[in-house]
Write a protein that holds these residues in place. Structure first.
Motif, PDB file in Angstrom:
ATOM      1  N   GLY A  15       0.766  -1.132   0.067  1.00  0.00           N
ATOM      2  CA  GLY A  15      -0.218   0.026   0.011  1.00  0.00           C
ATOM      3  C   GLY A  15       0.810   1.409  -0.031  1.00  0.00           C
ATOM      4  N   LEU A  16       0.552   2.277  -0.859  1.00  0.00           N
ATOM      5  CA  LEU A  16       1.058   3.558  -0.843  1.00  0.00           C
ATOM      6  C   LEU A  16       0.611   4.372   0.428  1.00  0.00           C
ATOM      7  N   ASP A  32      -3.058   7.056 -10.296  1.00  0.00           N
ATOM      8  CA  ASP A  32      -1.803   6.517 -10.989  1.00  0.00           C
ATOM      9  C   ASP A  32      -0.812   6.373 -10.050  1.00  0.00           C
ATOM     10  N   SER A  33      -0.569   7.320  -9.041  1.00  0.00           N
ATOM     11  CA  SER A  33       0.441   6.914  -7.996  1.00  0.00           C
ATOM     12  C   SER A  33       0.132   5.626  -7.355  1.00  0.00           C
ATOM     13  N   LEU A  34      -1.168   5.276  -6.933  1.00  0.00           N
ATOM     14  CA  LEU A  34      -1.483   4.104  -6.246  1.00  0.00           C
ATOM     15  C   LEU A  34      -1.106   2.772  -7.260  1.00  0.00           C
ATOM     16  N   THR A  78       9.205  -2.108   4.352  1.00  0.00           N
ATOM     17  CA  THR A  78       8.832  -0.941   3.860  1.00  0.00           C
ATOM     18  C   THR A  78       9.804  -0.462   2.703  1.00  0.00           C
ATOM     19  N   LYS A  79       9.241  -0.090   1.553  1.00  0.00           N
ATOM     20  CA  LYS A  79       9.935   0.201   0.137  1.00  0.00           C
ATOM     21  C   LYS A  79      10.038   1.766   0.261  1.00  0.00           C
ATOM     22  N   PHE A  80      11.379   2.389  -0.122  1.00  0.00           N
ATOM     23  CA  PHE A  80      11.459   3.714  -0.510  1.00  0.00           C
ATOM     24  C   PHE A  80      11.965   3.781  -1.875  1.00  0.00           C
ATOM     25  N   MET A 116      -0.188   2.991   7.887  1.00  0.00           N
ATOM     26  CA  MET A 116      -1.218   3.892   7.407  1.00  0.00           C
ATOM     27  C   MET A 116      -0.515   4.995   6.841  1.00  0.00           C
ATOM     28  N   PRO A 117      -1.282   5.813   6.130  1.00  0.00           N
ATOM     29  CA  PRO A 117      -0.695   6.926   5.368  1.00  0.00           C
ATOM     30  C   PRO A 117       0.109   7.961   6.371  1.00  0.00           C
ATOM     31  N   ILE A 118       1.366   8.529   5.840  1.00  0.00           N
ATOM     32  CA  ILE A 118       2.000   9.490   6.805  1.00  0.00           C
ATOM     33  C   ILE A 118       1.547  10.912   6.497  1.00  0.00           C
ATOM     34  N   ARG A 119       1.215  11.244   7.771  1.00  0.00           N
ATOM     35  CA  ARG A 119       0.810  12.560   8.001  1.00  0.00           C
ATOM     36  C   ARG A 119       1.578  13.327   9.206  1.00  0.00           C
ATOM     37  N   CYS A 120       2.870  13.470   8.873  1.00  0.00           N
ATOM     38  CA  CYS A 120       3.623  13.938   9.920  1.00  0.00           C
ATOM     39  C   CYS A 120       4.646  15.240   9.530  1.00  0.00           C
ATOM     40  N   GLU A 121       4.320  16.533  10.040  1.00  0.00           N
ATOM     41  CA  GLU A 121       4.691  17.894   9.452  1.00  0.00           C
ATOM     42  C   GLU A 121       6.450  17.673   9.675  1.00  0.00           C
TER      43      GLU A 121
END
Length: 141
Positions: A15-16, A32-34, A78-80, A116-121
């Motif tokens: 999952g992205l 498209d990114s997903l 986890t892949k970067f 989960m999606p990253i939401r970190c300022e």
């Protein structure tokens, strides 16, 4: 023109969880990114199984005429991966640095839920600084 086009972070199940576009000419929409993240996860897993070399960790570099795709996989799966101009040097070091930022600002955040999606300022700010520093070093060469 920027040497780095975009950055993706994919969780261990494909999952992205993070996507950042750095001004590439062909900006992709969310779907498209997903799709790209899911496709890369599948290709990476298949390459590990089909490799004639035991202990293969999957595709680390995909070279095309118009871009290079560099990938770093952490021990947790986890892949970067970063999409950049062909022949851009030192992307492996940048990906390892991004992984360090991820561990420092995302995984140590008590409000972040794994996978989960990253939401970190703080992660966003540090990531922007790291990419800008890489761009400056590439222009200086």
């Amino acid at each position: 023109m920027a040497a780095i086009y975009s950055l993706y972070i994919i969780n261990k199940s494909g999952g992205l969880i993070f996507y950042k576009d750095y001004g590439s000419a062909g900006r992709m929409d969310t779907n498209d990114s997903l799709r790209l993240a899911s496709l890369w996860h599948s290709m990476h897993a298949i390459s590990q199984q089909l490799s004639p070399i035991s202990g293969c960790f999957g595709i680390e570099l995909l070279q095309a005429d118009t871009f290079d795709l560099h990938c770093f996989q952490s021990l947790t799966g986890t892949k970067f991966f970063v999409v950049c101009e062909p022949g851009t040097p030192h992307m492996e070091n940048l990906l390892k640095h991004i992984y360090e930022l991820y561990t420092d600002y995302v995984l140590k955040n008590p409000f972040y839920e794994m996978e989960m999606p990253i939401r970190c300022e703080l992660f966003d700010i540090s990531l922007a600084q790291a990419v800008q520093k890489e761009r400056v070093s590439l222009l200086g060469r």
